[in-house]
Design a protein around this motif. Structure first.
Motif, PDB file in Angstrom:
ATOM      1  N   VAL A  76       0.864  -1.182   0.000  1.00  0.00           N
ATOM      2  CA  VAL A  76       0.000   0.000   0.000  1.00  0.00           C
ATOM      3  C   VAL A  76       0.897   1.228   0.000  1.00  0.00           C
ATOM      4  O   VAL A  76       1.789   1.359   0.848  1.00  0.00           O
ATOM      5  N   HIS A  77       0.674   2.130  -0.950  1.00  0.00           N
ATOM      6  CA  HIS A  77       1.567   3.274  -1.124  1.00  0.00           C
ATOM      7  C   HIS A  77       1.026   4.572  -0.519  1.00  0.00           C
ATOM      8  O   HIS A  77       1.666   5.616  -0.670  1.00  0.00           O
ATOM      9  N   VAL A  78      -0.130   4.527   0.125  1.00  0.00           N
ATOM     10  CA  VAL A  78      -0.727   5.747   0.672  1.00  0.00           C
ATOM     11  C   VAL A  78      -1.122   5.521   2.125  1.00  0.00           C
ATOM     12  O   VAL A  78      -1.238   4.392   2.587  1.00  0.00           O
ATOM     13  N   THR A  79      -1.334   6.633   2.815  1.00  0.00           N
ATOM     14  CA  THR A  79      -1.814   6.600   4.200  1.00  0.00           C
ATOM     15  C   THR A  79      -3.040   7.496   4.316  1.00  0.00           C
ATOM     16  O   THR A  79      -3.371   8.244   3.393  1.00  0.00           O
ATOM     17  N   HIS A  80      -3.697   7.417   5.459  1.00  0.00           N
ATOM     18  CA  HIS A  80      -4.863   8.265   5.683  1.00  0.00           C
ATOM     19  C   HIS A  80      -4.484   9.738   5.579  1.00  0.00           C
ATOM     20  O   HIS A  80      -3.482  10.190   6.137  1.00  0.00           O
ATOM     21  N   GLY A  81      -5.266  10.493   4.818  1.00  0.00           N
ATOM     22  CA  GLY A  81      -5.022  11.925   4.667  1.00  0.00           C
ATOM     23  C   GLY A  81      -4.118  12.287   3.511  1.00  0.00           C
ATOM     24  O   GLY A  81      -3.959  13.473   3.198  1.00  0.00           O
ATOM     25  N   ALA A  82      -3.531  11.286   2.853  1.00  0.00           N
ATOM     26  CA  ALA A  82      -2.623  11.573   1.733  1.00  0.00           C
ATOM     27  C   ALA A  82      -3.411  12.108   0.543  1.00  0.00           C
ATOM     28  O   ALA A  82      -4.485  11.611   0.217  1.00  0.00           O
ATOM     29  N   MET A  83      -2.856  13.140  -0.119  1.00  0.00           N
ATOM     30  CA  MET A  83      -3.454  13.685  -1.330  1.00  0.00           C
ATOM     31  C   MET A  83      -2.916  12.918  -2.533  1.00  0.00           C
ATOM     32  O   MET A  83      -1.702  12.673  -2.633  1.00  0.00           O
ATOM     33  N   VAL A  84      -3.812  12.513  -3.422  1.00  0.00           N
ATOM     34  CA  VAL A  84      -3.413  11.753  -4.607  1.00  0.00           C
ATOM     35  C   VAL A  84      -4.062  12.364  -5.839  1.00  0.00           C
ATOM     36  O   VAL A  84      -5.067  13.074  -5.745  1.00  0.00           O
ATOM     37  N   GLU A  85      -3.465  12.104  -6.986  1.00  0.00           N
ATOM     38  CA  GLU A  85      -4.042  12.510  -8.261  1.00  0.00           C
ATOM     39  C   GLU A  85      -4.605  11.297  -8.971  1.00  0.00           C
ATOM     40  O   GLU A  85      -4.187  10.163  -8.722  1.00  0.00           O
TER      41      GLU A  85
ATOM     42  N   ARG B 202      -8.292  13.117  -1.478  1.00  0.00           N
ATOM     43  CA  ARG B 202      -7.587  12.741  -0.249  1.00  0.00           C
ATOM     44  C   ARG B 202      -8.062  11.346   0.203  1.00  0.00           C
ATOM     45  O   ARG B 202      -9.261  11.045   0.147  1.00  0.00           O
ATOM     46  N   VAL B 203      -7.122  10.530   0.652  1.00  0.00           N
ATOM     47  CA  VAL B 203      -7.472   9.202   1.176  1.00  0.00           C
ATOM     48  C   VAL B 203      -8.158   9.386   2.528  1.00  0.00           C
ATOM     49  O   VAL B 203      -7.592   9.987   3.447  1.00  0.00           O
ATOM     50  N   THR B 204      -9.380   8.883   2.647  1.00  0.00           N
ATOM     51  CA  THR B 204     -10.155   9.088   3.878  1.00  0.00           C
ATOM     52  C   THR B 204     -10.248   7.831   4.736  1.00  0.00           C
ATOM     53  O   THR B 204     -10.846   7.877   5.812  1.00  0.00           O
TER      54      THR B 204
END
Length: 230
Positions: free
Chosen positions: A67-76, A169-171
């Motif tokens: 998994v490359h993201v965490t909670h709150g991370a902004m992604v495109e 944003r990852v929620t």
């Protein structure tokens, strides 16, 4: 006994004006509640959420490798948020690779034989050359079919790379803890991404017994502004 009866009648007669007054007051209060507008406040738990939200699902059965993201991370949109592996898909592709290798070896052997038959010194018969050409045609057709099916598997394998469907944003809380290293099924939700730059909406948790008030208020608001989104 007659004296007691007369006493009770006297007491009842004395209380009659009070009873009548209480009944009048109660009737007036009920009438006022029906006719006079008054504020009605309803308390409910809820949360404020971006209106644009999209869930991210697994497209294949398999295991989440990373998994490359965490909670709150902004992604495109298109950003890789997780990677998945599928042992079943890997085994299927390995089988196709093995079959392709065998077909290619058979084609190489048939071409060598044809080259020998085409040599004027070989004394080959036309029927032998026709047989080899027919064999090559069948092998080429089989090879084409296998390559197409393998290409479909390779395209399917791209679904193991999980990307963000929108900018946002990852929620999802503890997303890596929840899914990394764990098996997932096709269609299983992995995380949610929301766009905080757009409109927001309130999500309220109202008991079923109170929903009548909500529907009535919504209809009243729609009567005022039919184009509004409620």
């Amino acid at each position: 006994m007659a004296t007691i009866g007369r006493s009770r009648a006297l007491v009842a007669a004395r209380n009659l004006p009070k009873t009548a007054t209480a009944a009048i007051v109660l009737t007036a209060a009920i009438g006022a509640m029906c006719l006079v507008p008054w504020d009605f406040n309803m308390v409910a738990d809820g949360k404020l959420l971006p209106e644009i939200r999209q869930r991210v699902f697994a497209r294949l059965d398999g295991t989440i490798d990373k998994v490359h993201v965490t909670h709150g991370a902004m992604v495109e949109q298109g950003t890789v948020v997780a990677e998945q592996r599928s042992n079943a898909l890997d085994a299927e592709m390995a089988q196709f690779d093995s079959e392709l290798e065998k077909i290619k070896e058979q084609i190489a052997t048939a071409k060598k034989r044809r080259a020998m038959l085409l040599d004027p010194r070989s004394g080959a018969r036309e029927v032998d050359l026709a047989e080899v050409n027919g064999q090559l045609a069948a092998l080429d057709k089989e090879l084409e079919g296998l390559e197409k099916r393998r290409a479909l598997l390779a395209e399917k394998r791209q679904d193991l790379t999980i990307t963000a469907p929108i900018n946002g944003r990852v929620t999802t809380w503890r997303v890596a803890e929840r899914i990394e290293g764990r098996p997932v099924s096709r269609g299983q939700q992995l995380m949610e991404i929301a766009d905080p730059s757009g409109r927001w909406e309130a999500e309220l948790h109202v008991p079923e017994s109170k929903m009548g008030h909500i529907h009535a208020r919504r209809e009243a608001l729609r009567a005022v502004d039919p184009d509004a989104k409620w």
